[in-house]
Write a protein that holds these residues in place. Structure first.
Motif, short mmCIF file in Angstrom:
data_model
loop_
_atom_site.label_atom_id
_atom_site.label_comp_id
_atom_site.label_asym_id
_atom_site.label_seq_id
_atom_site.Cartn_x
_atom_site.Cartn_y
_atom_site.Cartn_z
N ASN A 97 -0.46 -1.42 -10.09
CA ASN A 97 0.53 -1.73 -9.04
C ASN A 97 0.04 -1.23 -7.67
O ASN A 97 0.67 -0.37 -7.04
CB ASN A 97 1.89 -1.12 -9.40
CG ASN A 97 3.03 -1.65 -8.54
OD1 ASN A 97 2.87 -2.63 -7.81
ND2 ASN A 97 4.17 -0.98 -8.60
N PRO A 98 -1.10 -1.75 -7.19
CA PRO A 98 -1.66 -1.25 -5.93
C PRO A 98 -0.72 -1.56 -4.76
O PRO A 98 0.21 -2.34 -4.90
CB PRO A 98 -2.96 -2.06 -5.79
CG PRO A 98 -2.73 -3.31 -6.56
CD PRO A 98 -1.83 -2.92 -7.70
N ASP A 99 -0.98 -0.93 -3.62
CA ASP A 99 -0.13 -1.17 -2.45
C ASP A 99 -0.38 -2.57 -1.90
O ASP A 99 0.56 -3.30 -1.61
CB ASP A 99 -0.43 -0.13 -1.37
CG ASP A 99 -0.07 1.27 -1.82
OD1 ASP A 99 1.04 1.45 -2.37
OD2 ASP A 99 -0.89 2.19 -1.64
N VAL A 100 -1.65 -2.92 -1.72
CA VAL A 100 -1.99 -4.18 -1.07
C VAL A 100 -3.09 -4.90 -1.85
O VAL A 100 -4.04 -4.27 -2.31
CB VAL A 100 -2.45 -3.95 0.39
CG1 VAL A 100 -2.83 -5.27 1.07
CG2 VAL A 100 -1.37 -3.25 1.22
N ALA B 20 -6.05 -2.33 5.45
CA ALA B 20 -5.00 -1.71 4.62
C ALA B 20 -5.43 -0.34 4.12
O ALA B 20 -4.63 0.60 4.10
CB ALA B 20 -4.65 -2.63 3.45
N ASP C 145 5.43 -4.46 -7.05
CA ASP C 145 5.90 -4.62 -5.67
C ASP C 145 4.75 -4.49 -4.68
O ASP C 145 4.93 -4.13 -3.52
CB ASP C 145 7.06 -3.66 -5.34
CG ASP C 145 6.68 -2.20 -5.48
OD1 ASP C 145 5.57 -1.91 -5.96
OD2 ASP C 145 7.49 -1.35 -5.09
N THR C 146 3.58 -4.83 -5.15
CA THR C 146 2.39 -4.94 -4.30
C THR C 146 2.61 -6.03 -3.25
O THR C 146 3.27 -7.01 -3.52
CB THR C 146 1.18 -5.35 -5.18
OG1 THR C 146 1.02 -4.40 -6.22
CG2 THR C 146 -0.10 -5.47 -4.37
N GLU C 147 2.04 -5.83 -2.06
CA GLU C 147 2.04 -6.91 -1.07
C GLU C 147 0.75 -7.71 -1.22
O GLU C 147 -0.36 -7.17 -1.08
CB GLU C 147 2.12 -6.34 0.36
CG GLU C 147 3.51 -5.83 0.74
CD GLU C 147 4.55 -6.93 0.93
OE1 GLU C 147 4.17 -8.07 1.27
OE2 GLU C 147 5.75 -6.65 0.72
N ILE D 218 -1.73 -10.51 0.13
CA ILE D 218 -2.04 -11.25 1.37
C ILE D 218 -2.96 -12.40 0.98
O ILE D 218 -4.12 -12.19 0.61
CB ILE D 218 -2.78 -10.38 2.42
CG1 ILE D 218 -2.17 -8.98 2.54
CG2 ILE D 218 -2.76 -11.08 3.78
CD1 ILE D 218 -2.87 -8.10 3.58
N ALA E 214 -3.41 2.69 2.32
CA ALA E 214 -2.95 1.99 1.13
C ALA E 214 -4.01 2.00 0.02
O ALA E 214 -5.21 2.06 0.30
CB ALA E 214 -2.60 0.54 1.48
#
Lengths: 395, 310
Positions: free
Chosen positions: A25-28, A73, A54-56, A58, A78
């Motif tokens: 579940n990384p940040d980005v 990031a 809930d990773t963003e 891109i 992140a």
């Protein structure tokens, strides 16, 4: 598709990596699709769409921007990861050096594929070998299980304070990325506990303590930065060992820096990366049945290159063939050959070492191909003569 | 908008002592834009004069968090920074009441040319950031090479005014309109001589939700072959001749924000600049006329659109 972490689960390499990313579940995750790594990003996009992470995500417009966004990031504090192959990695090339030079612990899954031209979507190692001097730690994986385990360990290796370098986990396009193998998955909680929280020392979003990233250095400082980076890369070797031991202690799968197979009393050995090592081991088993003393060495860690351990593992072998699934076009063997041969140079008595280029663009490498190389090696071992130092096989 | 007096009391976020040339248009642009943020701001810059001139290690002129990674990717880099901000805020690792603005700076080479793809991608994805292009009309950092922003006939080191060819043969790319075609909430052209107009536009750009863009005229004494002390004068004349019109496109509606009372002849802006010296030879009179006619056409086209929805 619901995936169970109990017992054995049949997964492709891509599905397993996407699942590891879900568990991490990384940040980005900046991502751009390219065959044969696309399914990693597709599966992960579904996890995002379903709220399983809930990773963003891109969805950038190129791999160059994917790695640029990874860098932005990561600089913002992140935990960042992505996946690519071949032309994608090549397009990132400029940014690979910047990611490592800025010491960002980015993790990438590189699904090995041939570089154009001619265009070809199938497996070889010309992509990641082209990035071998980019300052990324490189782990190679024989199986789906190992790719999954390497990817989780990569987070710990990259973020280790003694390292702080990006890590590339490589596995074979289609052969490993698209074939289903039965593997054991960790529980989400086990993954979370193993990787821990990422706490960067400095980051751009700490606006009360502004930092400048990416300043220009001149003749008076550039070389010092590069030396520090090189030293961090050297330290990565022990960190790979430590993280691997901890992983083995907790989950029972131990990989080390390299796998040695029936090598202890071997006269002849093949050194080979990734999935083709499996084929080579089958050939070794068949020849062992005939009383032939052959073995296999499969490097797992290629950057930093464990040259002392490599020399130690091969010191009693009489003839070695290094099989490269990439040609450095320098007229003197493939990239792995160059490393292995250099590593052996420090030995007082050196094995004879030959270079064989195989399997480019996904050409099959069969048990008979490996057996034929072994036979050649045994001849070299008995005569002490090398007839052909380097050549292409599987033609 | 802050008054000049109020602006003068704000902290400088780009400190003095940097190595940009005397008379360079970039520092006043950067300082005015950052002041308009009026709160925490994080910036990135493409490789170029601004990056080289402000961060020669171990020094930095930036009193805000700042990152440079490469030439063509300022918009992609800020995409990553801004996305990290959103996710870390969502995950509670950044206080909920903390609002950070994000600004990317790039020259015309880094924006019109090599950075256009990354810019287009970031605009399409809708990141919440302001992209500022300082347009000095060539690759000045590497020694005045032609870019797609270089004015018609300009003498550069890769479009030299020679015996057979009289400088750059092509018209410049209309980047502001290209950006506006992404349907971003705010895009504008500005110039540092009109600090009030630039500040107001920067404030608007930083207030919108989503991507915004400022294309700012940036005089370059080195590449224009002009005197350092005259830079702001030539910035003003670029606007008064209508070579560089000041306008904005806000939510799709175009507004010309400055109409000169008396539109000056283009030659008044071109003549003092060494890069156009060859245009004033008698045999090149037709090029000068062609240039003037094109500026007139573009200005009229803009006036026709004034107040209209694009």
């Amino acid at each position: 598709m619901a995936i169970s972490t109990k017992g054995q689960t049949g997964l492709t390499g891509n599905t397993a990596i996407a699942y590891a990313m879900k568990q991490i579940n990384p940040d980005v995750c900046p991502a751009y699709p390219i065959t044969p790594s696309t399914a990693i990003i597709e599966d992960f996009s579904s996890y995002v769409a379903d709220g399983a992470v809930d990773t963003e995500l891109i969805t950038v417009e190129s791999e160059h921007s994917a790695m640029s966004a990874c860098i932005g990031a990561a600089a913002a504090g992140a935990r960042v990861m992505t996946a690519t192959s071949a032309q994608g990695l090549a397009l990132m090339w400029e940014m690979l050096y910047i990611a490592s030079g800025m010491r960002f612990p980015i993790v990438i899954a590189n699904v090995n594929r041939a570089l154009s031209a001619p265009i070809n979507i199938h497996c070889d190692h010309s992509d990641s070998m082209g990035a071998r001097d980019s300052g990324w730690v490189q782990l190679y994986s024989e199986t789906v299980q190992e790719a999954y385990d390497n990817f989780i360990q990569a987070v710990r290796i990259a973020e280790n304070e003694k390292v702080l370098l990006p890590v590339m986990v490589c596995f074979d396009g289609f052969i490993t990325s698209h074939a289903i193998e039965n593997i054991s998955l960790l529980d989400d909680a086990e993954v979370r506990e193993f990787i821990g929280e990422y706490k960067p020392r400095h980051h751009l979003l700490d606006t009360d303590n502004p930092v400048t990233y990416g300043a220009m250095t001149l003749q008076d400082t550039y070389i010092e930065f590069k030396r520090q980076q090189s030293q961090a890369m050297s330290r990565a070797k022990d960190v790979v060992t430590e993280v691997g031991r901890e992983f083995a202690g907790k989950f029972g799968r131990d990989y080390g820096l390299m796998e040695t197979y029936r090598l202890d009393d071997a006269e002849a050995a093949i050194v080979i990366l990734n999935s083709a090592a499996g084929t080579t081991k089958v050939a070794a088993d068949e020849l062992r049945k005939q009383g032939k003393k052959v073995g296999v060495l499969r490097p797992r860690l290629f950057r930093p290159f464990p040259f002392k351990e490599m020399a130690d593992a091969l010191k009693n072998v009489k003839a070695v063939a290094v099989l490269d699934r990439a040609d450095s076009m320098n007229g003197f063997g493939g990239p792995l050959f160059n490393e292995v041969r250099s590593a052996l140079y420090e030995l007082d008595t050196r094995p004879r070492v030959i270079s064989r280029i195989y399997g480019l663009g996904g050409r099959d490498y069969k048990v008979k191909d490996a057996a034929s190389v072994f036979d050649e090696l045994l001849k070299i071992s008995s005569t002490g003569k090398v007839e052909t130092l380097q050549k292409y096989i599987t033609l | 908008m802050a008054t000049l007096k109020e602006l003068s009391k704000q902290d400088e976020l780009l400190s003095g002592g940097h190595r940009l040339c005397a008379g360079c248009g970039i520092p006043p642009i950067v300082r005015l834009v950052l002041r308009a943020a009026n709160g925490p701001v994080v910036a990135t810059a493409a490789t170029g004069c601004l990056e080289v001139g402000t961060t020669v290690y171990p020094y930095t002129s930036w009193r805000i968090p700042w990152i440079h990674s490469a030439f063509e990717n300022a918009a992609a880099t800020i995409s990553g920074v801004e996305t990290a901000y959103r996710v870390l805020k969502k995950r509670g690792r950044i206080p909920q009441d903390k609002n950070i603005k994000f600004v990317a700076f790039g020259g015309d080479g880094g924006t019109y040319d090599i950075g256009l793809q990354a810019l287009s991608g970031a605009l399409e994805r809708g990141h919440n950031f302001l992209y500022v292009c300082y347009d000095n009309g060539a690759y000045m950092n590497t020694g005045i090479q032609r870019s797609s922003a270089t004015p018609f006939t300009s003498n550069t080191t890769t479009s030299p005014a020679g015996e057979a060819i009289q400088g750059k043969q092509e018209w410049r790319k209309d980047l502001t309109r290209i950006v506006a075609a992404h349907n971003v909430p705010y895009a504008a052209q500005a110039s540092p001589h009109n600090w009030a107009d630039l500040s107001k536009k920067a404030e608007k750009a930083l207030k919108v939700s989503g991507p915004s863009f400022l294309n700012v005229m940036s005089p370059c004494p080195l590449g224009w072959y002009t005197k350092s002390e005259d830079s702001i004068k030539w910035a003003k004349l670029s606007v008064d001749t209508c070579y560089w019109p000041l306008y904005e496109i806000e939510n799709g509606i175009l507004k010309v924000t400055y109409k000169p009372k008396e539109k000056k002849p283009l030659a008044e802006w071109l003549k003092p600049q060494g890069r156009f010296k060859h245009l004033f030879r008698p045999e090149n009179q037709h090029l000068l006329e062609k240039f003037q006619a094109r500026v007139d056409l573009e200005w009229q086209r803009l006036l026709d659109l004034d107040g209209k929805r694009l």
